[in-house]
Design a protein around this motif. Structure first.
Motif, PDB file in Angstrom:
ATOM      1  N   ALA A 283       0.445  15.144   0.670  1.00 37.06           N
ATOM      2  CA  ALA A 283       0.659  16.387   1.412  1.00 37.06           C
ATOM      3  C   ALA A 283       0.137  16.296   2.838  1.00 37.06           C
ATOM      4  N   ALA A 284      -0.888  15.474   3.054  1.00 34.70           N
ATOM      5  CA  ALA A 284      -1.527  15.410   4.373  1.00 34.70           C
ATOM      6  C   ALA A 284      -0.707  14.609   5.379  1.00 34.70           C
ATOM      7  N   LEU A 285      -0.014  13.580   4.933  1.00 36.25           N
ATOM      8  CA  LEU A 285       0.681  12.695   5.865  1.00 36.25           C
ATOM      9  C   LEU A 285       1.735  13.406   6.718  1.00 36.25           C
ATOM     10  N   PRO A 286       2.650  14.204   6.150  1.00 37.33           N
ATOM     11  CA  PRO A 286       3.630  14.878   7.009  1.00 37.33           C
ATOM     12  C   PRO A 286       3.004  15.913   7.941  1.00 37.33           C
ATOM     13  N   ILE A 287       1.897  16.539   7.506  1.00 36.42           N
ATOM     14  CA  ILE A 287       1.227  17.513   8.371  1.00 36.42           C
ATOM     15  C   ILE A 287       0.581  16.800   9.548  1.00 36.42           C
ATOM     16  N   ALA A 288      -0.104  15.691   9.273  1.00 38.22           N
ATOM     17  CA  ALA A 288      -0.760  14.925  10.344  1.00 38.22           C
ATOM     18  C   ALA A 288       0.264  14.336  11.301  1.00 38.22           C
ATOM     19  N   ARG A 289       1.439  13.978  10.791  1.00 36.66           N
ATOM     20  CA  ARG A 289       2.472  13.390  11.648  1.00 36.66           C
ATOM     21  C   ARG A 289       2.933  14.379  12.717  1.00 36.66           C
ATOM     22  N   ALA A 290       2.822  15.676  12.438  1.00 33.72           N
ATOM     23  CA  ALA A 290       3.224  16.682  13.423  1.00 33.72           C
ATOM     24  C   ALA A 290       2.315  16.679  14.644  1.00 33.72           C
ATOM     25  N   ALA A 302       6.660   8.133   9.968  1.00 38.11           N
ATOM     26  CA  ALA A 302       7.479   8.525   8.822  1.00 38.11           C
ATOM     27  C   ALA A 302       7.748   7.323   7.921  1.00 38.11           C
ATOM     28  N   GLN A 303       8.001   6.172   8.520  1.00 33.68           N
ATOM     29  CA  GLN A 303       8.182   4.952   7.738  1.00 33.68           C
ATOM     30  C   GLN A 303       6.903   4.590   6.987  1.00 33.68           C
ATOM     31  N   ALA A 304       5.760   4.765   7.647  1.00 35.86           N
ATOM     32  CA  ALA A 304       4.483   4.476   6.987  1.00 35.86           C
ATOM     33  C   ALA A 304       4.251   5.417   5.811  1.00 35.86           C
ATOM     34  N   ALA A 305       4.606   6.698   5.982  1.00 29.82           N
ATOM     35  CA  ALA A 305       4.444   7.657   4.888  1.00 29.82           C
ATOM     36  C   ALA A 305       5.312   7.278   3.688  1.00 29.82           C
ATOM     37  N   ASP A 306       6.535   6.827   3.954  1.00 34.71           N
ATOM     38  CA  ASP A 306       7.398   6.373   2.857  1.00 34.71           C
ATOM     39  C   ASP A 306       6.787   5.182   2.137  1.00 34.71           C
ATOM     40  N   LEU A 314      -2.778   3.026   2.867  1.00 39.32           N
ATOM     41  CA  LEU A 314      -2.472   3.582   4.181  1.00 39.32           C
ATOM     42  C   LEU A 314      -2.593   2.518   5.266  1.00 39.32           C
ATOM     43  N   SER A 315      -3.641   1.711   5.214  1.00 41.32           N
ATOM     44  CA  SER A 315      -3.833   0.686   6.237  1.00 41.32           C
ATOM     45  C   SER A 315      -2.681  -0.313   6.254  1.00 41.32           C
ATOM     46  N   GLN A 316      -2.200  -0.681   5.072  1.00 39.82           N
ATOM     47  CA  GLN A 316      -1.079  -1.622   4.995  1.00 39.82           C
ATOM     48  C   GLN A 316       0.197  -0.994   5.546  1.00 39.82           C
ATOM     49  N   ALA A 317       0.422   0.277   5.217  1.00 40.66           N
ATOM     50  CA  ALA A 317       1.626   0.953   5.700  1.00 40.66           C
ATOM     51  C   ALA A 317       1.604   1.108   7.214  1.00 40.66           C
ATOM     52  N   LEU A 318       0.452   1.465   7.777  1.00 35.58           N
ATOM     53  CA  LEU A 318       0.340   1.611   9.223  1.00 35.58           C
ATOM     54  C   LEU A 318       0.466   0.274   9.928  1.00 35.58           C
ATOM     55  N   ASP A 319      -0.019  -0.779   9.290  1.00 36.28           N
ATOM     56  CA  ASP A 319       0.108  -2.123   9.862  1.00 36.28           C
ATOM     57  C   ASP A 319       1.568  -2.534   9.927  1.00 36.28           C
ATOM     58  N   GLN A 320       2.317  -2.264   8.869  1.00 44.15           N
ATOM     59  CA  GLN A 320       3.738  -2.602   8.858  1.00 44.15           C
ATOM     60  C   GLN A 320       4.519  -1.776   9.882  1.00 44.15           C
ATOM     61  N   ALA A 321       4.095  -0.532  10.105  1.00 48.13           N
ATOM     62  CA  ALA A 321       4.797   0.325  11.061  1.00 48.13           C
ATOM     63  C   ALA A 321       4.423   0.014  12.503  1.00 48.13           C
ATOM     64  N   LEU A 331     -10.957  -0.534  10.568  1.00 49.10           N
ATOM     65  CA  LEU A 331     -11.823   0.593  10.224  1.00 49.10           C
ATOM     66  C   LEU A 331     -11.222   1.421   9.080  1.00 49.10           C
ATOM     67  N   ILE A 332      -9.905   1.592   9.098  1.00 46.84           N
ATOM     68  CA  ILE A 332      -9.250   2.342   8.011  1.00 46.84           C
ATOM     69  C   ILE A 332      -9.389   1.589   6.695  1.00 46.84           C
ATOM     70  N   ARG A 333      -9.277   0.265   6.730  1.00 48.74           N
ATOM     71  CA  ARG A 333      -9.466  -0.524   5.502  1.00 48.74           C
ATOM     72  C   ARG A 333     -10.874  -0.353   4.957  1.00 48.74           C
ATOM     73  N   ILE A 334     -11.839  -0.338   5.857  1.00 49.87           N
ATOM     74  CA  ILE A 334     -13.231  -0.126   5.418  1.00 49.87           C
ATOM     75  C   ILE A 334     -13.369   1.250   4.783  1.00 49.87           C
ATOM     76  N   GLY A 335     -12.746   2.262   5.371  1.00 45.11           N
ATOM     77  CA  GLY A 335     -12.790   3.603   4.802  1.00 45.11           C
ATOM     78  C   GLY A 335     -12.137   3.676   3.443  1.00 45.11           C
ATOM     79  N   GLU A 336     -11.038   2.941   3.251  1.00 45.14           N
ATOM     80  CA  GLU A 336     -10.378   2.925   1.941  1.00 45.14           C
ATOM     81  C   GLU A 336     -11.262   2.256   0.896  1.00 45.14           C
ATOM     82  N   ARG A 337     -11.912   1.154   1.273  1.00 52.18           N
ATOM     83  CA  ARG A 337     -12.753   0.446   0.297  1.00 52.18           C
ATOM     84  C   ARG A 337     -14.011   1.241  -0.049  1.00 52.18           C
ATOM     85  N   SER A 338     -14.541   1.979   0.920  1.00 54.82           N
ATOM     86  CA  SER A 338     -15.779   2.724   0.682  1.00 54.82           C
ATOM     87  C   SER A 338     -15.543   4.109   0.101  1.00 54.82           C
ATOM     88  N   GLY A 339     -14.282   4.534   0.031  1.00 53.03           N
ATOM     89  CA  GLY A 339     -13.984   5.863  -0.483  1.00 53.03           C
ATOM     90  C   GLY A 339     -14.275   6.978   0.507  1.00 53.03           C
TER      91      GLY A 339
END
Length: 398
Positions: A283-290, A302-306, A314-321, A331-339
């Protein structure tokens, strides 16, 4: 009914822009869904102007909303109930009291706080409304509104810093134009009569400066109209070819990096606040994209959200986009690993805003001396050309 401007994409990834009429933002989103469009950005047209309480005389601005939410969150975090907090604020004078009274009426009518705020159409972002809904559902409304106030304050501080860095170069440009007008209207005419009485034509550089001064006096009054026309033409072309212009902006040497970094900061701050508030990733991704202002970057997000919906991190999707730099992705990867992804995204936003501010300061520090030197060269060039002409007249007389 309100008018909404939207940017959306269809199932084939084709971008669509337009306006539609709907009672609320949720209704507008429903209409887009019925047209099988995925919204990327949605904004009430009145958001660009001012908001009014039920059509009354009192205008509600973003500053009014932030001041109201700050006092509101203080009461709620002090364990004052929602109804009592609004009743206390309604006793106050000014727009804060009017806003509290309007929201109290909505609550008495059985509406939620988020629904009442959305119905009023006050200048409140989609991520703020989403966080208020989460706060009402989880019983953390005071904490959510406090987070909204903090996030909005940081956004406003960043906006003012950007504006402040651009004031000095703009002032120098205006000063250069004023200097040219002064020379053309008050200095050069004093010498034109002298050269007109001379038996020989003035040197080429003197003739050029005198002709330029004459042109400014004859046509300079059209400059404001030319500037206004250029702005209107730019807006028209920008609206018609938004995608092409946004993609081109990203390729510019200095401006492109500033746009990418500032949009990264806006996206991270919005998404981080939503995740910190308890909103789910889907739910957060389309809101943040605005929060992303560049349409080309919006399409990448939008491609990253898909990609995230298909199970990727998220880090992998943003990297691909290819929307974030390597440091931010790490930093996002660290946040994902640390929760603590929400906290890390907020940190990324702060780093991005700091980087943009630093780059603007460097640009302003470089542009200031360049414009000052340009003004000096123009003035010296005009005076030098005139003096050369005067010396040539002295040689003829002698």
């Amino acid at each position: 009914m309100k008018s909404f401007t939207y940017t959306a994409e269809d199932a084939q990834g084709q971008s669509h822009q337009g306006t539609l009429e709907a009672a609320t933002e949720n209704d507008a989103l429903t209409l887009l869904s019925q047209q099988k469009l995925t919204p990327l950005a949605l904004q009430a047209q009145s958001d660009a102007r001012r908001w009014r309480l039920g059509g009354g005389a009192s205008a509600i601005t973003k500053q009014d909303v932030q001041r109201f939410l700050h006092r509101f969150s203080t009461l709620l975090t002090a364990s004052v109930s929602l109804g009592d907090a609004l009743a206390l604020l309604a006793r106050g004078q000014g727009r804060g009291g009017e806003m509290a009274s309007a929201l109290s009426a909505g609550l008495r009518g059985g509406k939620s706080l988020a629904a009442s705020l959305e119905e009023k159409g006050w200048p409140l972002s989609r991520d703020s409304l989403a966080m208020i809904r989460i706060g009402e559902e989880t019983g953390t409304l005071g904490a959510q509104i406090a987070l909204i106030v903090e996030t909005s304050a940081r956004r406003e501080a960043f906006r003012k810093e950007v504006q402040g860095q651009l004031i000095y170069p703009m002032a120098l440009v205006i000063l250069i134009m004023a200097t040219l007008f002064f020379l053309a209207h008050f200095v050069l005419p004093q010498f034109e009569g002298i050269f007109a009485q001379g038996r020989t034509p003035p040197p080429a550089e003197t003739a050029l400066v005198l002709a330029a001064g004459q042109w400014i006096r004859d046509w300079g009054w059209l400059l404001p109209s030319f500037i206004v026309g250029a702005i209107l033409l730019w807006r028209g072309l920008r609206a018609q070819y938004t995608e092409q212009f946004d993609a081109w902006f990203l390729t510019l040497p200095i401006l492109g990096k500033l746009i990418i970094t500032s949009n990264m900061a806006a996206y991270c701050r919005s998404l981080g606040a939503l995740l910190q508030g308890g909103c789910g990733m889907a739910a957060a991704l389309p809101i943040a994209r605005a929060a992303v202002s560049n349409q080309s970057l919006q399409e990448r997000h939008a491609q990253a959200a898909d990609t995230v919906r298909m199970g990727s991190a998220l880090s992998q999707a943003l990297d691909q986009a290819a929307v974030f730099d390597v440091e931010t992705l790490e930093l996002i990867r660290i946040g994902e690993r640390s929760g603590k992804l929400g906290d890390m995204l907020t940190q990324c936003a702060a780093l991005g805003e700091e980087k943009v501010g630093r780059q603007l300061k460097q640009f302003s520090a470089l542009l200031g001396p360049v414009l000052t030197a340009l003004m000096g060269l123009l003035t010296a060039g005009v005076i030098g050309a005139v003096m050369i002409g005067v010396m040539s007249l002295n040689e003829v007389i002698s």
